[in-house]
Design an enzyme around this catalytic site. Sequence first.
Site, PDB file in Angstrom:
ATOM      1  N   ARG A  99      43.855  34.290  45.101  1.00 26.14           N
ATOM      2  CA  ARG A  99      44.182  33.049  44.404  1.00 26.14           C
ATOM      3  C   ARG A  99      43.416  31.908  45.063  1.00 26.14           C
ATOM      4  NH1 ARG A  99      45.794  35.342  40.732  1.00 26.14           N
ATOM      5  NH2 ARG A  99      47.798  35.296  39.669  1.00 26.14           N
ATOM      6  N   GLU A 150      41.094  25.647  40.035  1.00 21.23           N
ATOM      7  CA  GLU A 150      40.294  26.242  38.940  1.00 21.23           C
ATOM      8  C   GLU A 150      40.879  25.870  37.577  1.00 21.23           C
ATOM      9  OE1 GLU A 150      40.869  30.415  40.272  1.00 21.23           O
ATOM     10  OE2 GLU A 150      41.934  30.763  38.393  1.00 21.23           O
ATOM     11  N   HIS A 155      37.295  34.047  37.720  1.00 21.72           N
ATOM     12  CA  HIS A 155      38.609  34.723  37.725  1.00 21.72           C
ATOM     13  C   HIS A 155      38.631  35.892  36.729  1.00 21.72           C
ATOM     14  CE1 HIS A 155      43.130  33.983  38.707  1.00 21.72           C
ATOM     15  NE2 HIS A 155      42.888  35.265  38.518  1.00 21.72           N
TER      16      HIS A 155
HETATM   17  C1  8YV Z   1      44.791  37.432  35.421  1.00 21.83           C
HETATM   18  C2  8YV Z   1      45.415  37.689  37.899  1.00 21.83           C
HETATM   19  O1  8YV Z   1      43.590  37.518  34.724  1.00 21.83           O
HETATM   20  O2  8YV Z   1      46.982  39.394  37.453  1.00 21.83           O
HETATM   21  C3  8YV Z   1      46.698  38.411  38.128  1.00 21.83           C
HETATM   22  O3  8YV Z   1      47.454  37.973  39.022  1.00 21.83           O
HETATM   23  O4  8YV Z   1      45.057  36.869  38.655  1.00 21.83           O
HETATM   24  C4  8YV Z   1      44.524  38.033  36.752  1.00 21.83           C
HETATM   25  O5  8YV Z   1      44.472  39.410  36.603  1.00 21.83           O
HETATM   26  C5  8YV Z   1      45.266  36.005  35.296  1.00 21.83           C
HETATM   27  O6  8YV Z   1      46.262  35.640  36.166  1.00 21.83           O
HETATM   28  C6  8YV Z   1      45.711  35.756  33.864  1.00 21.83           C
HETATM   29  O7  8YV Z   1      47.062  35.864  33.654  1.00 21.83           O
END
Ligand code: 8YV
Length: 336
Positions: free
Chosen positions: A245, A274, A292
Amino acid sequence: MTSTSTQRPRVLITRAVFPDVIARLSEHFDVESNQSDVNWTPAELVQRLQGKAGAFTTGSIAINAALLAQCPDLKICANMAVGYNNFDLDAMSAAGVLASNAPDVLTETTADFGFALMMAAARRVTESEHFLRAGQWKSWRYDMFAGAEIHGSTLGIIGMGRIGQGIARRGALGFGMQVVYHNRSRLDATTEADCKARYVSKEELLQTADHVVLVVPYSAASHHTIGAAELALMKTTATLTNIARGGIVDDAALAAALRDKRIAAAGLDVFEGEPNVHPDLLSVPNVVLTPHIASATMGTRRAMAMLAVDNLIGYLVHGKAVTPLNADRLVQQGTA
Ligand code: 8YV
């Protein structure tokens, strides 16, 4: 609207999704979907959630006490993500709202990408491509874009959950890397043996790893796990990869370390604030930047979305979600 449809629970899909997600949910619920993918303001989100029992959310949708106070009909928020730092779990539990996430289905895909990003940073893939595209490649040279070795080097993983373990297995079994890891709690001996990983302190990891990969969940406690002091411990030849993150890394401190060659390179899929990216990161060449996308294969994104659907149907129709996060806390309060 027919009398049958008014009796059905109402569900809000907060971002654009696969059409069959809408079709599956529509078998059970009256569905409103944001297929034009407008980024709603918090006030618009609250307004759309009026009368909704369920919300299909993604990582950019913040569910907090202020929102919950204005959405008394809400019973479940199903995140299409394994990470859930967009949820205030205390506030959701206090409001009697179930939270669910989407674990497991993205583990291997995300581990693949973490490994790819680490390799791209170490072997200077995007930096050399930019050079080529700019027409700067005029001849071969013995040290042109010489990078860091992957095979046989030391891989340091901070955050040894399912994805961290997947990266460890790739490193140890596929590339003959020595794997060290640091985690809030040490893994059991069998899992350590499976991953061929050795538990070390964060300091030892930073000092000894050739490639540091971050897979730790975001929380107040993990904010700036890597800042100037930690970067100063790393080898000058080392790389840093963040697929966890934004906010786990102090991006300004990292950009300065990359600029001053205090570490060799970085691979970043996530950023503080972001989709905005710290301008200093955009101006240093030795960093691979991706928007991401670590879980982004069509198969995995579909599996994540379907798990969120399973959670909504499971909870609102059958009374039990598949991958709940706070079911025990709702039970204690008698709201589950
Ligand atoms: C997602 C992510 O694309 O699953 C997670 O925690 O960071 C990613 O796989 C994003 O959060 C969209 O919901």
